[in-house]
Design a protein around this motif. Structure first.
Motif, short mmCIF file in Angstrom:
data_model
loop_
_atom_site.label_atom_id
_atom_site.label_comp_id
_atom_site.label_asym_id
_atom_site.label_seq_id
_atom_site.Cartn_x
_atom_site.Cartn_y
_atom_site.Cartn_z
N THR A 139 0.73 -1.24 0.01
CA THR A 139 -0.18 -0.01 -0.05
C THR A 139 0.81 1.34 0.11
OG1 THR A 139 -1.69 -1.20 1.34
CG2 THR A 139 -1.89 0.91 1.40
N PHE A 148 -9.70 2.58 -2.73
CA PHE A 148 -9.76 1.43 -4.15
C PHE A 148 -8.20 0.61 -3.62
CE2 PHE A 148 -8.06 -0.13 -8.10
CZ PHE A 148 -9.06 -1.03 -8.54
N ILE A 149 -7.23 1.14 -3.41
CA ILE A 149 -5.78 0.56 -3.36
C ILE A 149 -6.11 -0.29 -1.94
CG2 ILE A 149 -3.38 0.75 -2.70
CD1 ILE A 149 -3.31 3.22 -4.49
N ASN A 175 -8.50 -1.38 -0.96
CA ASN A 175 -9.59 -2.54 -0.81
C ASN A 175 -8.78 -3.72 -1.72
OD1 ASN A 175 -11.79 -1.46 0.36
ND2 ASN A 175 -12.57 -0.52 -1.31
N LEU A 176 -7.98 -3.44 -2.63
CA LEU A 176 -7.40 -4.55 -3.25
C LEU A 176 -6.37 -5.21 -2.22
CD1 LEU A 176 -6.36 -2.83 -6.70
CD2 LEU A 176 -8.06 -4.48 -6.16
N VAL A 194 -8.43 -7.48 0.09
CA VAL A 194 -8.64 -8.98 -0.70
C VAL A 194 -7.80 -9.61 -0.66
CG1 VAL A 194 -9.43 -9.92 -2.78
CG2 VAL A 194 -10.55 -7.75 -2.01
#
Length: 668
Positions: free
Chosen positions: A256, A339-340, A342-343, A346
């Protein structure tokens, strides 16, 4: 200084407005400016030099070092409690999951026996998962242990919030004291700036820097420091906890960081110049609004509402575009970083699930790690989104710093030079120009004896008011010198010099306060009897006595609830009360009626006795009795003498006199 009203303009540049120490003029662009419809040509702002400006802004916090250390300590404690919470909640999840699994296992068997049975039946994956847990076959959830864990977690979160609140309280004091000192420095700076600076900047633009920009700095410091400290400490604390739980998952989370830095830098680079434009256009719009409001009556008289509205729409549209672009582009940071995050979330969930299945981690540890991953990405996103707030604050700071860095008036000697009270004023080969390429006054000499009334006449732009401004040291000479009672005025501190001079100008200045306060402005230590004497001598008492509140009548903004003539009388009373050595009258009776003018002239005669007086007048009937009349043209004294001698000479003065009283109207 016993200044009784605002200067109305230099003789050098028609339309140029001057200022004394109590009034900031409102130019509409450059040195030559007009009324409400003058151009809005404010010089473009320099590109934001973000790094040095941000460091200088942080340097303003240097006097608060001790309090900042306390803020940091409180933040460390608050973050420490906060990042420990998920670990405890993970232990609670382990207790619940272990209890649920244990209840389904045969009572009386040991954990080792259950695991051996699973391996014997070929269920190695389940055996590995149970091997990472602490089980009591046949027993259920240990609610006592679970309650103990939850109570500790609750206590930690409460303490984290309490320390966070105290940190915010202390930080608020740090920021507000810093901004308080900054405002004080700006106020002091304004009084040290020469008139040349005010001639080159709109009043609304200057006020925007003093108000809007300083408020924006306050807001930016308040929010950015709090977020920056808390976010950075949270990132470090969470990172430690993640590596303690699982180095593999921690490395995934670290992806991140570079993605966040690159994304933030790319977006911030585009929004940076838009924030500079936003505050530039804010200052311009404020200047236009202030100028139009001041000339509101003229706008109505000349029917220029549509033009004013159109100019407002254009400036407002420019501000809208800059503000929208700055906020929109900088606002992309938070969604991009979310968005980063959330990736990464996951990826952690998938790898963590595999590690639980393999027995490398317990379920509660994965749950805690997922919470930490959210805590890790959230402050990074906050740091990224804080970039728009920081850029806006630094853009405002740069505008304020540019004001603080302006060249000041020349430094005065520490000790005041003794100046007598006779009022003998001598100009010796004086030269002066507003622009080096446009000389105005060259090699001018004159002598004004004590008790003498010197009248200065001439066409507009001849340099009459400039002469007065040089006496008051509103501007410094290019060559020559001016002496007051034999002492060079440049060796006398401006405050001391101006305290011996009184000005009554055509452009009156009154402040929001009582009539008594406005008269006493000339000499605050004056007694009630002295104030009344000055009012009676200048015929102010005639109209004040008719007011319901008398001298306690509160004047509205700039004295709008009294007539122009009454305002002029109040400024004359103010100068009368000051009792200066040198009296300067610049069209002082232009706003009063003929009968009142005669009365005021009588009062002025009493006021001028035993002191030097300079009278600037266009109506030559008001200066017939002057001891010396100076006729100026293009910065030079072309004639001097008494009224009778100048008429007899048939020169420039005679032509002016005939144009007013004898000659018919002629085409120019």
């Amino acid at each position: 200084m016993s200044t009784s009203s605002r200067p109305r303009g230099t003789g050098a540049a028609p339309g140029t407005r001057q200022a004394d120490v109590v009034r900031i003029p409102r130019p509409a662009g450059g040195p030559g400016r007009g009324g409400p419809f003058a151009g809005m040509n404010v010089p473009a702002e320099k590109a934001l030099n973000f790094g040095p400006s941000a460091l200088r802004l942080l340097g303003e916090l240097r006097p608060e070092r001790a309090w900042l250390v306390l803020v940091l300590a409180l933040a460390v404690v608050s973050v420490a409690f906060s990042v420990t919470g998920p670990r405890l909640l993970g232990e609670g999840t382990n207790l619940i999951f272990a209890g649920a699994v244990s209840k389904n296992l045969p009572a009386g068997a040991s954990q080792e026996q259950v695991i051996a049975g699973l391996r014997a039946s070929g269920q190695d994956a389940q055996a590995d998962m149970l091997g990472a847990m602490t089980l009591t076959p046949g027993a259920g959830i240990d609610f006592a242990a679970l309650a103990n864990v939850l109570l500790w977690a609750l206590a930690l979160y409460v303490l984290a919030s309490a320390f966070g609140w105290i940190q915010a309280y202390v930080l608020n004091g740090v920021v507000q004291r810093t901004v308080y000192r900054l405002r004080e420095r700006i106020e002091a700076k304004i009084h040290r700036l020469p008139l040349r600076y005010f001639d080159s900047i709109q009043r609304g633009e200057l006020l925007s820097r003093v108000t809007n920009d300083v408020d924006n700095i306050s807001q930016s410091l308040q929010q950015s420091i709090s977020q920056a400290v808390t976010s950075l400490l949270t990132v470090l604390g969470v990172l430690v906890m993640m590596f303690l739980l699982s180095p593999v998952l921690a490395l995934i989370a670290l992806v991140t960081v570079p993605l966040t830095l690159v994304t933030t830098a790319l977006i911030a680079k585009r929004s940076q110049k838009l924030f500079v434009a936003q505050w530039k256009h804010t200052g311009e719009l404020n200047g236009q609004i202030e100028e139009t409001y001041t000339g509101h009556a003229l706008v109505k008289v000349f029917g220029r509402q549509r033009e004013v509205e159109e100019r407002f729409r254009e400036k407002n549209a420019e501000l809208f575009e800059a503000s929208f672009g700055a906020q929109f582009i900088s606002g992309l940071i938070m969604p991009a970083l979310t968005f980063i995050g959330n990736l990464v979330y996951v990826g952690i969930a998938v790898v963590g699930g595999l590690q639980v299945a393999s027995g490398a981690m317990q379920l509660g540890d994965v749950q805690a790690f997922i919470q930490y991953s959210r805590q890790f990405t959230q402050p990074l996103a906050q740091l990224g989104s804080m970039a728009n707030l920081l850029q806006s604050g630094v853009a405002s700071a740069e505008r304020v710093f540019s004001l603080l860095d302006e060249d000041e008036q020349s430094v005065e000697d520490a000790g005041p030079a003794p100046v007598g009270g006779r009022g003998r004023l001598v100009f010796e080969n004086v030269s002066f120009s507003y622009s080096p390429d446009k000389p105005l006054i060259t090699d001018l000499s004159l002598v004004a004896e004590p008790g003498q009334t010197v009248a200065i006449v001439g066409p507009t732009g001849a340099g009459k008011t400039t002469l007065v401004n040089l006496m008051m040291r509103f501007y410094e000479l290019d060559a020559g010198r001016i002496t007051l009672d034999g002492v060079d005025v440049t060796s006398v501190p401006r405050r001391e010099l101006r305290s011996r001079m009184g000005m009554v100008l055509q452009d009156t200045w009154l402040f929001g306060g009582t009539i008594r306060d406005n008269i006493a402005y000339g000499r605050p230590s004056a007694s009630e009897a002295e104030i009344l004497e000055a009012a009676q001598a200048t015929y102010v008492d005639r109209f004040v006595s008719a007011l319901p509140e008398g001298y306690d009548t509160v004047l509205e903004d700039e004295g709008s609830n009294v007539s122009a003539g009454e305002k002029q009388l109040l400024t004359i009373a103010r100068a009368f009360l000051a009792r200066p050595s040198v009296l300067i009258l610049d069209e002082a009776t232009s706003s009063v009626d003929t009968r009142t003018e005669l009365l005021v002239q009588k009062a002025m005669s009493a006021l001028r006795s035993d002191r030097t007086s300079f009278v600037i007048a266009h109506r030559l009937s008001t200066i017939r009795d002057a001891d010396l009349i100076l006729v100026m043209e293009a910065g030079q004294i072309v004639e001097q003498g008494t009224h009778a001698s100048l008429l007899a000479a048939g020169g420039a003065y005679a032509l002016l006199y005939e144009a007013q009283f004898a000659a018919p109207a002629a085409e120019v």
